[in-house]
Design an enzyme around this catalytic site. Structure first.
Site, PDB file in Angstrom:
ATOM      1  N   ASP A 150       0.332   3.448  -5.284  1.00 61.35           N
ATOM      2  CA  ASP A 150      -0.244   3.086  -3.746  1.00 61.35           C
ATOM      3  C   ASP A 150       0.701   1.423  -3.843  1.00 61.35           C
ATOM      4  O   ASP A 150       1.324   1.044  -4.190  1.00 61.35           O
ATOM      5  CB  ASP A 150      -1.324   2.215  -4.096  1.00 61.35           C
ATOM      6  CG  ASP A 150      -2.583   2.037  -2.452  1.00 61.35           C
ATOM      7  OD1 ASP A 150      -1.860   2.874  -2.076  1.00 61.35           O
ATOM      8  OD2 ASP A 150      -2.719   1.151  -3.253  1.00 61.35           O
TER       9      ASP A 150
ATOM     10  N   ASP B  77      -0.412  -0.685  -0.902  1.00 58.75           N
ATOM     11  CA  ASP B  77      -1.273  -1.849   0.185  1.00 58.75           C
ATOM     12  C   ASP B  77      -2.242  -1.885  -1.356  1.00 58.75           C
ATOM     13  O   ASP B  77      -3.194  -1.003  -2.171  1.00 58.75           O
ATOM     14  CB  ASP B  77      -2.189  -1.533   1.329  1.00 58.75           C
ATOM     15  CG  ASP B  77      -1.387  -1.664   2.751  1.00 58.75           C
ATOM     16  OD1 ASP B  77      -0.900  -2.617   2.384  1.00 58.75           O
ATOM     17  OD2 ASP B  77      -1.261  -0.421   2.911  1.00 58.75           O
TER      18      ASP B  77
END
Length: 342
Positions: free
Chosen positions: A26, A28
């Site tokens: 991922d 963010d």
């Protein structure tokens, strides 16, 4: 990964970047926050890549194109190509293309990343409900997205046009704090129309399928900071996961996690990719990890010992998840977490 109820984080005698061929990272809250690299991310990813691990960046944020994301990562000191980026825009564009004819018009509420993904699938982005769209799609459009875009989506959806969403994350981390995400925008159209969209992003299968198709991963490790997207997505895909504590998940959320939100491994940050993971073992009526022992008391989780905060949290996870079984732990964790600085 076993679908049986996980009662403790697992250990690994090998460094994770050696035990898995591909990290599905991922962005963010894991690699950066608000555009700035998270501490230890740049050097950890460089070491993992140099050791032969394939790095793929998997994001529910549909705003930017893969080219733009790759350029941003490279600027941060993390060399990346567009092919290394998998977005929820790509996943939802594939989902739409499987349900409408090639060349169909699609009403877009979102940013350039969504428009580029639709064009790659032979679909034509349009701006108005009066453009005769065959579908409506919503993706994160940034804080400057005009309110009138939600009205256009609502008009089309109310007429029966199929509605799709890249993802439904209610929040998104920024360098100033937690901001509303695409899920909040989706709620606006849901309230106006009473309809429900088809959703592509994490934790749902279309995003996992898109990721595997694009990376060819044989033994992937999902790396994320969110229990309800990254970790649940790994659970749904039947693959292992590493939760890093640099984003939205805190100790209390982790201890209360239901089975589908329980990660395989837990570590403070991306340095956890480069090491083995300590084993959590039964110890009397509790569990031990490193110098810490944790147990479930009558009303609260209890913690004794000393050592790294992450080892203490792993031991607490074992006590909490075992006590909760297939539910959510409701024991008070405040004192135990305070000892660890949470």
């Amino acid at each position: 990964m076993s679908r049986s109820v996980r009662t403790r984080p697992e250990g690994s005698g090998r460094a994770l970047n050696e035990a898995y061929d591909t990290a599905l990272l991922d962005l963010d809250g894991v690699v950066y926050a608000g555009g700035r690299a998270i501490v230890h991310a740049v050097e950890s990813l460089a070491t993992a890549r140099e050791g032969g691990m394939h790095l793929a960046y998997v994001t529910n944020n549909a705003l930017r194109t893969p080219d733009a994301v790759a350029a941003h990562l490279t600027e941060l000191g993390i060399p990346a190509q567009a092919d290394d980026i998998i977005t929820s825009a790509q996943a939802v564009a594939r989902l739409i293309s499987e349900q409408v004819p090639e060349g169909s018009r699609v009403l877009v509420v979102g940013g350039e990343g969504l428009r580029v993904a639709l064009r790659e699938r032979g679909l034509l982005p349009v701006e108005s409900a009066d453009d005769d769209p065959a579908a409506v799609v919503q993706g994160y459009g940034g804080p400057e997205l005009p309110w009138g875009r939600f009205a256009e989506a609502s008009y089309a959806v109310a007429r029966g046009v199929p509605w799709f969403a890249s993802n439904t994350d209610l929040t998104i981390p920024s360098d100033r704090g937690i901001a509303p995400g695409n899920g909040a925008a989706v709620e606006v159209v849901r309230i106006a129309t009473g309809a429900e969209p088809q959703v592509a992003g994490k934790p749902l299968p279309p995003m996992h399928r898109e990721t595997i198709l694009r990376t060819g991963a044989k033994r992937p490790l999902v790396v994320g900071d969110r229990l309800d997207t990254d970790i649940e997505g790994a659970f749904n895909g039947g693959v292992d996961s590493l939760l890093v504590l640099t984003g939205v998940t805190d100790g209390a959320l982790l201890l209360a996690a239901p089975p589908r939100h329980r990660p395989t491994y837990v570590d403070a940050d991306l340095r956890g990719l480069l090491t083995g993971q300590p084993e959590v073992v039964a110890a009397g009526d509790g569990f031990r990890c490193g110098g810490w022992t944790a147990r479930a008391g009558a009303a609260e989780l209890e913690l004794d010992g000393e050592g790294t905060a992450t080892d203490g949290l792993r031991a607490l996870c074992a006590a909490a998840w075992t006590a909760a079984g297939d539910g959510m732990c409701e024991l008070d964790s405040g004192k135990a977490l305070a000892r660890l600085g949470w």
